[in-house]
Design a protein around this motif. Structure first.
Motif, PDB file in Angstrom:
ATOM      1  N   LYS A  49       0.816  -1.208   0.000  1.00  0.00           N
ATOM      2  CA  LYS A  49       0.000   0.000   0.000  1.00  0.00           C
ATOM      3  C   LYS A  49       0.849   1.257   0.000  1.00  0.00           C
ATOM      4  O   LYS A  49       0.370   2.320  -0.397  1.00  0.00           O
ATOM      5  CB  LYS A  49      -0.970  -0.013   1.190  1.00  0.00           C
ATOM      6  N   ASN A  77      -3.986  -4.249   6.275  1.00  0.00           N
ATOM      7  CA  ASN A  77      -2.661  -3.648   6.115  1.00  0.00           C
ATOM      8  C   ASN A  77      -2.776  -2.269   5.480  1.00  0.00           C
ATOM      9  O   ASN A  77      -1.978  -1.376   5.751  1.00  0.00           O
ATOM     10  CB  ASN A  77      -1.793  -4.529   5.213  1.00  0.00           C
ATOM     11  N   GLY A 193      -6.121  -9.130  -4.114  1.00  0.00           N
ATOM     12  CA  GLY A 193      -7.329  -8.941  -3.296  1.00  0.00           C
ATOM     13  C   GLY A 193      -8.219  -7.865  -3.887  1.00  0.00           C
ATOM     14  O   GLY A 193      -9.141  -8.143  -4.652  1.00  0.00           O
ATOM     15  N   TYR A 289      -2.773 -12.678   2.986  1.00  0.00           N
ATOM     16  CA  TYR A 289      -2.417 -12.433   1.576  1.00  0.00           C
ATOM     17  C   TYR A 289      -1.201 -13.248   1.130  1.00  0.00           C
ATOM     18  O   TYR A 289      -1.321 -14.203   0.362  1.00  0.00           O
ATOM     19  CB  TYR A 289      -2.133 -10.934   1.353  1.00  0.00           C
ATOM     20  N   THR A 317       4.153  -8.630  -0.990  1.00  0.00           N
ATOM     21  CA  THR A 317       3.399  -7.397  -0.797  1.00  0.00           C
ATOM     22  C   THR A 317       3.252  -6.985   0.669  1.00  0.00           C
ATOM     23  O   THR A 317       2.526  -6.041   0.971  1.00  0.00           O
ATOM     24  CB  THR A 317       2.009  -7.562  -1.453  1.00  0.00           C
TER      25      THR A 317
HETATM   26  C1  LIG Z   1      -3.582  -5.394   0.038  1.00  0.00           C
HETATM   27  C2  LIG Z   1      -2.614  -6.530   0.042  1.00  0.00           C
HETATM   28  C3  LIG Z   1      -2.493  -7.411  -1.052  1.00  0.00           C
HETATM   29  C4  LIG Z   1      -3.417  -7.408  -2.221  1.00  0.00           C
HETATM   30  O1  LIG Z   1      -3.227  -6.340  -3.080  1.00  0.00           O
HETATM   31  P1  LIG Z   1      -4.495  -5.758  -3.845  1.00  0.00           P
HETATM   32  O2  LIG Z   1      -3.934  -4.596  -4.562  1.00  0.00           O
HETATM   33  O3  LIG Z   1      -5.490  -5.405  -2.785  1.00  0.00           O
HETATM   34  O4  LIG Z   1      -5.002  -6.814  -4.745  1.00  0.00           O
HETATM   35  C5  LIG Z   1      -1.533  -8.389  -1.001  1.00  0.00           C
HETATM   36  N1  LIG Z   1      -0.731  -8.536   0.075  1.00  0.00           N
HETATM   37  C6  LIG Z   1      -0.831  -7.726   1.139  1.00  0.00           C
HETATM   38  C7  LIG Z   1       0.062  -7.978   2.290  1.00  0.00           C
HETATM   39  C8  LIG Z   1      -1.770  -6.691   1.168  1.00  0.00           C
HETATM   40  O5  LIG Z   1      -1.860  -5.919   2.250  1.00  0.00           O
END
Ligand SMILES: *Cc1c(COP(=O)(O)O)cnc(C)c1O
Length: 335
Positions: A49, A77, A193, A289, A317
């Protein structure tokens, strides 16, 4: 394509490292596994993010906003990173948290990301699962406007076209890193997500005329719905960038076989993947995630979905703060 045209604030440490996963590759007898460390963006324990928020908060500042508003699940998150970004920029922040996971233990409601949200001093509003979150957020924004405040509304996950530009930028970073490290046509695998990460990656790859495959591993929606959502958003990102070449629908793949019983609900393959990454690489993944994303990656490696000379990059991520909301799931597994 020029990302300089968009207002932006600096919130992260760039570029995040691209590193080989020798320990995991050795354990799996797999060849070329790499990891893009977007868990190391530097903002409030890091995560994807941060990239989106650089553009979203840039736009909020341009509009003269004084408050960031957003929503997410209890262990979001995205909310945690937005809260930290607001603190850093001197903005107020309020977030609506949805009770999306039923019968969760106390730690889920108090620890992990929730603890950090509170530390950053934001105002939390908790609502039951199934609430119409976008409408609730708009109602909150309206209330604040009536009080003379200037809220800037950030959608769940920061996943609109503007936020997704963060992952277009990630493709630019990866392109330079792959060139320096001699990786050709890497296959990217990551958790998907709210769709912005994958939309940004796919749009960036398309805009640059690259042919890198991307496999999203779903954490919530069924395959068809998720792929449509990602493709729609990627098309909007390409419009924003002024790229007119149509994006083939087949470029978007979102495997839904690792979701288990639902969003935020632990699976055995997630526990195995988080544990294996910790013990082979010393890297933390998360239960909602990246643990499910990694479970997908492990399955792809084990079933021979990659050629032995194919470079595979897991885009990490972030999310490790969420581990502390899931103490009982891991305690059960190691007992
Ligand atoms: C938000 C998130 C994702 C997913 O990303 P999107 O852009 O929402 O599809 C993946 N991993 C983590 C740790 C996240 O916080």
């Amino acid at each position: 394509m020029n990302l300089q045209d968009f207002p932006r604030v600096r919130l992260g440490h760039w570029p995040t490292p691209l590193e080989p996963m020798k320990g995991l590759a050795g354990r799996l007898n797999a060849a070329r596994l790499f990891i893009k460390r977007d868990d190391c963006t530097g903002l409030a324990t890091g995560g994807s993010k941060t990239r989106k928020l650089e553009f979203l908060v840039g736009e909020a500042m341009r509009q003269g906003a004084d408050t960031l508003l957003t929503h997410g699940a209890v262990q979001s998150n995205h909310v945690r990173q937005t809260a930290a970004a607001a603190a850093f920029m001197g903005l107020a922040c309020e977030a609506i948290l949805e009770e999306r996971v039923q019968d969760a233990p106390a730690a889920y409601h108090e620890s992990g990301n929730v603890l950090l949200d509170q530390l950053f001093g934001i105002q939390l509003h908790r609502v039951p699962g199934g609430t119409a979150m976008d409408a609730a957020l708009e109602a909150l924004a309206q209330k604040l406007r009536q009080q003379g405040r200037k809220p800037y509304v950030i959608p769940g996950g920061g996943s609109n076209a503007l936020g997704s530009l963060g992952y277009v930028d990630c493709v630019l970073e990866l392109q330079r890193q792959c060139e320096a490290m001699g990786l050709r046509k890497p296959h990217l695998v990551h958790a998907t997500g709210s769709a912005g990460t994958q939309a940004g990656l796919v749009a960036g790859i398309h805009a640059l005329g690259l042919d890198w495959p991307v496999t999203g591993i779903g954490v919530r929606a069924p395959r068809e719905a998720q792929e449509t959502r990602v493709h729609d958003l990627a098309v909007r990102v390409l419009n924003l960038l002024g790229v007119t070449r149509p994006l083939p629908r087949e470029r978007v793949v979102a495997d839904d076989r690792f979701i288990g019983a639902g969003y935020g609900i632990p699976t055995d393959s997630m526990i195995e993947a988080v544990t294996l990454l910790a013990r082979t690489e010393g890297i933390l993944a998360d239960p909602v995630y990246t643990g499910k994303g990694l479970a997908g990656l492990l399955e792809m490696v084990r079933t021979g979905r990659f050629h032995s000379d194919e470079d595979v990059i897991f885009v990490h991520t972030g999310g490790s703060a969420g581990l502390f909301g899931y103490v009982s799931a891991f305690a059960k597994a190691s007992a």
